[in-house]
Design a protein around this motif. Structure first.
Motif, mmCIF file in Angstrom:
data_model
loop_
_atom_site.group_PDB
_atom_site.id
_atom_site.type_symbol
_atom_site.label_atom_id
_atom_site.label_comp_id
_atom_site.label_asym_id
_atom_site.label_seq_id
_atom_site.Cartn_x
_atom_site.Cartn_y
_atom_site.Cartn_z
ATOM 1 N N UNK A 50 33.210 68.481 -33.651
ATOM 2 C CA UNK A 50 34.145 67.632 -34.397
ATOM 3 C C UNK A 50 35.097 66.830 -33.503
ATOM 4 N N UNK A 51 35.387 67.314 -32.281
ATOM 5 C CA UNK A 51 36.289 66.575 -31.376
ATOM 6 C C UNK A 51 35.783 66.624 -29.950
ATOM 7 N N UNK A 52 36.162 65.623 -29.184
ATOM 8 C CA UNK A 52 35.936 65.611 -27.745
ATOM 9 C C UNK A 52 37.210 65.114 -27.066
ATOM 10 N N UNK A 53 37.703 65.890 -26.093
ATOM 11 C CA UNK A 53 38.950 65.544 -25.408
ATOM 12 C C UNK A 53 38.671 65.301 -23.933
ATOM 13 N N UNK A 54 39.094 64.151 -23.427
ATOM 14 C CA UNK A 54 38.908 63.788 -22.024
ATOM 15 C C UNK A 54 40.270 63.753 -21.338
ATOM 16 N N UNK A 55 40.428 64.604 -20.330
ATOM 17 C CA UNK A 55 41.717 64.726 -19.645
ATOM 18 C C UNK A 55 41.530 64.488 -18.150
ATOM 19 N N UNK A 56 42.008 63.371 -17.619
ATOM 20 C CA UNK A 56 41.874 63.112 -16.182
ATOM 21 C C UNK A 56 43.081 63.619 -15.399
ATOM 22 N N UNK A 57 42.830 64.007 -14.168
ATOM 23 C CA UNK A 57 43.883 64.407 -13.235
ATOM 24 C C UNK A 57 43.626 63.709 -11.898
ATOM 25 N N UNK A 58 44.703 63.217 -11.293
ATOM 26 C CA UNK A 58 44.582 62.520 -10.004
ATOM 27 C C UNK A 58 45.503 63.204 -8.992
ATOM 28 N N UNK A 59 44.998 63.355 -7.771
ATOM 29 C CA UNK A 59 45.790 63.971 -6.701
ATOM 30 C C UNK A 59 45.639 63.152 -5.417
ATOM 31 N N UNK A 60 46.752 63.044 -4.701
ATOM 32 C CA UNK A 60 46.751 62.340 -3.421
ATOM 33 C C UNK A 60 47.642 63.116 -2.448
ATOM 34 N N UNK A 61 47.341 63.001 -1.177
ATOM 35 C CA UNK A 61 48.170 63.674 -0.188
ATOM 36 C C UNK A 61 47.973 63.127 1.209
ATOM 37 N N UNK A 62 49.011 63.191 2.015
ATOM 38 C CA UNK A 62 48.938 62.853 3.439
ATOM 39 C C UNK A 62 49.649 63.964 4.200
ATOM 40 N N UNK A 63 49.167 64.258 5.403
ATOM 41 C CA UNK A 63 49.763 65.353 6.156
ATOM 42 C C UNK A 63 49.579 65.131 7.653
ATOM 43 N N UNK A 64 50.410 65.815 8.413
ATOM 44 C CA UNK A 64 50.335 65.787 9.870
ATOM 45 C C UNK A 64 50.755 67.154 10.396
ATOM 46 N N UNK A 65 50.081 67.582 11.450
ATOM 47 C CA UNK A 65 50.351 68.897 12.028
ATOM 48 C C UNK A 65 50.183 68.812 13.539
ATOM 49 N N UNK A 66 51.061 69.482 14.267
ATOM 50 C CA UNK A 66 51.026 69.438 15.733
ATOM 51 C C UNK A 66 51.198 70.844 16.288
ATOM 52 N N UNK A 67 50.223 71.279 17.073
ATOM 53 C CA UNK A 67 50.323 72.543 17.794
ATOM 54 C C UNK A 67 50.735 72.207 19.219
ATOM 55 N N UNK A 68 51.960 72.582 19.561
ATOM 56 C CA UNK A 68 52.552 72.206 20.846
ATOM 57 C C UNK A 68 52.507 73.390 21.800
ATOM 58 N N UNK A 69 51.834 73.209 22.929
ATOM 59 C CA UNK A 69 51.788 74.247 23.959
ATOM 60 C C UNK A 69 52.928 73.995 24.938
ATOM 61 N N UNK A 82 48.845 64.240 -14.051
ATOM 62 C CA UNK A 82 48.066 64.723 -15.184
ATOM 63 C C UNK A 82 48.128 63.628 -16.235
ATOM 64 N N UNK A 83 47.097 62.802 -16.268
ATOM 65 C CA UNK A 83 47.124 61.605 -17.095
ATOM 66 C C UNK A 83 47.020 61.956 -18.581
ATOM 67 N N UNK A 84 47.320 60.969 -19.403
ATOM 68 C CA UNK A 84 47.291 61.170 -20.846
ATOM 69 C C UNK A 84 45.851 61.368 -21.323
ATOM 70 N N UNK A 85 45.654 62.376 -22.134
ATOM 71 C CA UNK A 85 44.314 62.695 -22.628
ATOM 72 C C UNK A 85 43.918 61.764 -23.768
ATOM 73 N N UNK A 86 42.605 61.533 -23.879
ATOM 74 C CA UNK A 86 42.044 60.819 -25.022
ATOM 75 C C UNK A 86 41.312 61.823 -25.909
ATOM 76 N N UNK A 87 41.636 61.786 -27.196
ATOM 77 C CA UNK A 87 41.062 62.740 -28.145
ATOM 78 C C UNK A 87 40.210 61.961 -29.149
ATOM 79 N N UNK A 88 38.909 62.240 -29.136
ATOM 80 C CA UNK A 88 37.974 61.553 -30.020
ATOM 81 C C UNK A 88 37.684 62.440 -31.231
ATOM 82 N N UNK A 89 37.986 61.919 -32.407
ATOM 83 C CA UNK A 89 37.628 62.595 -33.654
ATOM 84 C C UNK A 89 36.225 62.120 -34.024
#
Length: 797
Positions: free
Chosen positions: A480-499, A517-524
């Motif tokens: 009777x229903x189908x729900x589509x829920x998208x999620x998006x993720x982004x990231x940047x990082x830096x790491x330094x091991x100093x001897x 967490x984007x807005x879901x679409x609900x199909x009846x």
């Protein structure tokens, strides 16, 4: 069809050509009789080579008949040469004995054995020895996976102390807990990319499983603080070979496996692994059928650049199993036998999962390397079953049904740059990266026809099957229903091991993560209309990491570190605003040791993890009145997880391999306001055993009379833990919602024999026939497996 026949004919002709070639195999040992691992072996005239394994064995396959010069070399050793004649279709044996002085050999063995503290792990994204990193790590390699005849990820993970196995509703997948935290889909990786955790992964074909304990948020973003698990699949090789095996065991287990690898051209190599499994169960009317295929291609564009294309497909059909359930919500139903089941005869859980990944590695020079990974995953689950065995004290249970269909479409890409440089006297090993993910979740709602009032399918009694007449018909359902829920993720990082010096190192890093967490679409589907769900939710957080490493000697490392991770929160504050993420702080100190000239690795870690932003039900609403809406929350709580872990592994004697570990964890609510809806202070969180332990010992005989014989024993301990739900102040249930579950220990015995290219391996698991339970909340109460037998016969070529 004709093209398929042509390809098959070409393949057969190639196999025939390979059959006319020979091979060389042997063992490299020291003058004291100990194996020499990781020694380079080079066939001069053929221009091909390999390296000896940790037990000193080496194999060169697909060698054309003729006379050759075989050369062995390793830093710290004198190069040795021997002549060898290769005959068509035959295996030529050629052993080497290193004859240097004892002192020099000891130095070589430290290099050759490469302890767990010396091998970089891919999940860490840096080619840095674990000894130099202020974090606890564990690796379960292909030898342990093979010797224990592992099929599921849990079969492998039980060798990692501090990671406890739980269960999910209906045992349709596996779940793990580490340092008090649930390791969900965000924490399970395959070849460095996130992998869906709603299916039981195929583990028998894995090269190794890596576990990065503690927080890995800097590297992977929104992960829990317990650990990250990375499954590494086997890769192509530039020499022809493979394995054919057949596994059989108790309760009609049958599992054939084929693994073929080799060169397609000088620069292109392939590997194809496939396995099929059909099995019954010690549980009545429970069945499982699995098909798994894993093809891969490796293309070396140049000496500096290679491309690895990997894919796998898993189809798993199984009967959902909620075990024996609970009585009156707080009592484990131990009055029925281990085999008792209460599902319908038609219940099903059918899963199909496809993964594909592209990895590009480019070496700019000796110190700078770029890695790019793009991965795509499709997941489909079709499920229809009874639900939640929660019987009354007299055993009566009104069976309800759940019909669901879930699809997930997941894309991940990441770019990692590794390099090294100097600033004055300081040496820097840096990692800079970025990643992006898109996750689409599709759920379907169903109307189930022919149910009684309250959605009840029928009534049964878990003690007396004759008390009621159980239904066996499959009800009609309508999507009777189908729900589509998208999620998006982004990231940047830096790491330094100093001897700073040979003895002091400092690690510093920072990540910025963004999640939508984007807005879901609900199909009846009945009205043919589309509506939208709750408004989009945006979260962002910084994740710092800093650590100090002190190495008083080359074989000892002492470290201390701080890191944090974040978790998103559902619900809103009393004004309807979305909640910010909870920032979870982790403090860790430890010692890593390589003892007895590298034969024993002994690591000890102590940690504390604090969540000072525990979101709990708000006490008052915006008008100052007592709040009754569980969706309104406030940051008024804290959890604290304290623990210690001990890891031991090594090869004390030639052929004697072992690994062992022990962990202690105490995760509890430490600050709660005491108002309605808040958790009770001091109460241990559910699903987390206080103690876990593991130990495995394998011995391979090397004497002439017993050569090829292998024996082993393994023991696994899971301590007492709480199931059910944690208690809250003002709960409607007046008695405790916790269910106490006792601890248990199981033992496995293994024996095997290898003759030339054929091997036989047998295992008796849970030899004492211990009975205990894994419990999901208070309704999926699943008995552990009884005493079982499994054996695998294999042929390597």
């Amino acid at each position: 069809m004709k093209y398929g026949l042509v390809l098959l004919l070409c393949f057969c002709l190639q196999l025939a050509a390979f059959a006319q070639n020979g091979s060389i195999e042997g063992r490299i040992t020291t003058s004291e009789g100990e194996p020499a691992g990781f020694v380079n072996v080079y066939l001069k005239e053929a221009g091909k080579g390999t390296a000896s394994s940790e037990n000193g064995n080496y194999t060169l396959k697909n060698v054309k008949p003729g006379n050759y010069t075989l050369i062995t070399s390793l830093i710290g050793l004198q190069t040795q040469e021997k002549t060898v004649a290769v005959e068509p279709g035959k295996v030529t044996n050629l052993d080497f004995t290193l004859s240097e002085s004892s002192q020099k050999l000891s130095e070589v063995q430290v290099i050759a054995r490469r302890t767990q503290n010396d091998r970089p792990v891919a999940v860490g994204k840096m080619a840095v020895r674990p000894m130099d990193m202020p974090q606890s790590m564990a690796v379960v390699g292909t030898e342990v996976i093979t010797e224990q005849q592992a099929s599921k990820l849990s079969d492998v993970i039980k060798n990692v102390n501090g990671v406890a196995l739980g269960t999910t509703r209906g045992t349709t997948s596996e779940t793990f807990f580490a340092r008090g935290y649930n390791l969900g889909a965000n924490n399970i990786m395959k070849n460095g990319a996130r992998s869906n955790s709603a299916v039981i992964p195929e583990a028998s074909t894995l090269e190794r499983v890596e576990v990065l304990k503690g927080s890995a948020a800097l590297l992977y973003g929104n992960v829990s603080g317990g650990a990250v698990i990375n499954m590494v699949t086997k890769q192509p090789k530039y020499e022809f070979g493979g394995e054919i095996s057949m596994r059989a065991g108790s309760y009609n287990l049958y599992k054939p496996l084929v693994d073929i690898y080799g060169p397609i051209s000088q620069k292109l190599a392939f590997r194809v692994i496939g396995t099929y499994e059909t099995a019954g169960s010690y549980r009545k009317n429970i069945e499982s059928e699995r098909l798994y295929v894993n093809p891969s291609l490796l293309y070396k564009i140049s000496n500096r650049t290679d491309i690895l294309l990997q894919a796998d497909y898993l189809k798993h059909d199984l009967t959902p199993d909620f075990g024996v359930g609970s009585l009156a919500d707080t009592i484990l139903n131990t009055k029925v036998g281990r085999s008792a089941t209460f599902n319908t005869p038609w219940a099903y859980n059918n899963v199909a999962q496809t993964n594909a990944s592209l990895s590009v590695n480019h070496q700019f020079n000796e110190t700078w390397k770029l890695n790019f990974i793009a991965a795509r995953q499709d997941f489909d689950r079709n499920y229809f079953s009874t639900e939640r065995i929660q019987a009354l004290a007299n055993g009566n249970w009104g069976r309800k049904l759940t019909r669901s269909k879930i699809a997930e479409d997941y894309y991940n890409s990441q770019l990692n740059l590794n390099g090294a440089f100097k600033t004055g006297a300081l040496e820097h090993t840096v990692l800079v990266g970025a990643d992006a993910e898109r996750y689409m979740n599709i759920t379907n709602g169903f109307n189930v026809l022919g149910l009684r009032k309250g959605g009840v399918y029928d009534s049964i009694n878990v003690f007396d099957p004759n008390r009621f007449e159980a239904r066996t018909d499959l009800p009609e359902t309508t999507n009777i229903t189908r729900t589509e829920t998208p999620t998006y993720r982004y990231g940047v990082f830096a790491q330094d091991l100093i001897s700073i010096s040979e003895k002091f190192k400092v690690l510093a890093g920072l990540r910025w993560s963004y999640q939508e967490a984007a807005q879901a679409k609900i199909y009846d589907l009945e009205k043919d209309t589309v509506t939208t769900g709750a408004k989009a939710k945006y979260d962002q957080a910084f994740s710092p990491r800093v650590g100090l490493v002190y190495q008083p000697s080359a074989a000892t490392s002492v470290f201390a570190s701080y890191s944090n991770n974040f978790t998103t929160n559902a619900g809103t504050d009393i004004y309807g605003n979305n909640l910010k993420p909870s920032i979870i702080d982790q403090y860790e100190v430890g010692v890593k040791n390589d003892l007895i000239k590298g034969r024993l690795s002994a690591n000890v870690t102590i940690y504390r993890i604090l969540n000072n932003d525990l979101a709990q039900m708000a006490r008052f609403d915006k008008d100052g009145k007592e709040n009754a809406n569980a969706n309104f929350k406030e940051f008024t709580g804290q959890t604290t997880s304290d623990g210690a872990e001990i890891d031991l592994n090594g090869t004390l004697l030639p052929g004697l391999n072992f690994l062992a570990g022990y962990s202690y964890n105490f995760m509890r609510y430490t600050k709660t306001p005491g108002n309605k809806g808040s958790y009770k202070e001091g109460e241990r969180l559910v699903n987390n055993p206080a103690h876990t332990g593991n130990a495995s010992l394998f011995y391979t005989f090397s004497t002439d009379k017993l050569k090829g014989l292998k024996v082993g024993v393994s023991g696994f301990y899971t301590g007492a833990r709480n199931a059910g739900w944690n208690n809250t102040y003002g709960q409607t249930q007046q008695f405790s919602r916790l269910i106490k579950v006792d601890g248990f220990t199981t033992f496995d015995l293994t024996a095997g024999y290898t003759y030339k290219q054929i091997s036989l391996l047998a295992k008796m698991s849970n030899i004492t026939n211990e009975l205990n339970y894994y419990v999901h909340e208070n309704y999926s109460v699943n008995p552990i497996a009884p005493r079982q037998f499994v054996t695998t016969v294999s042929y390597k070529f």
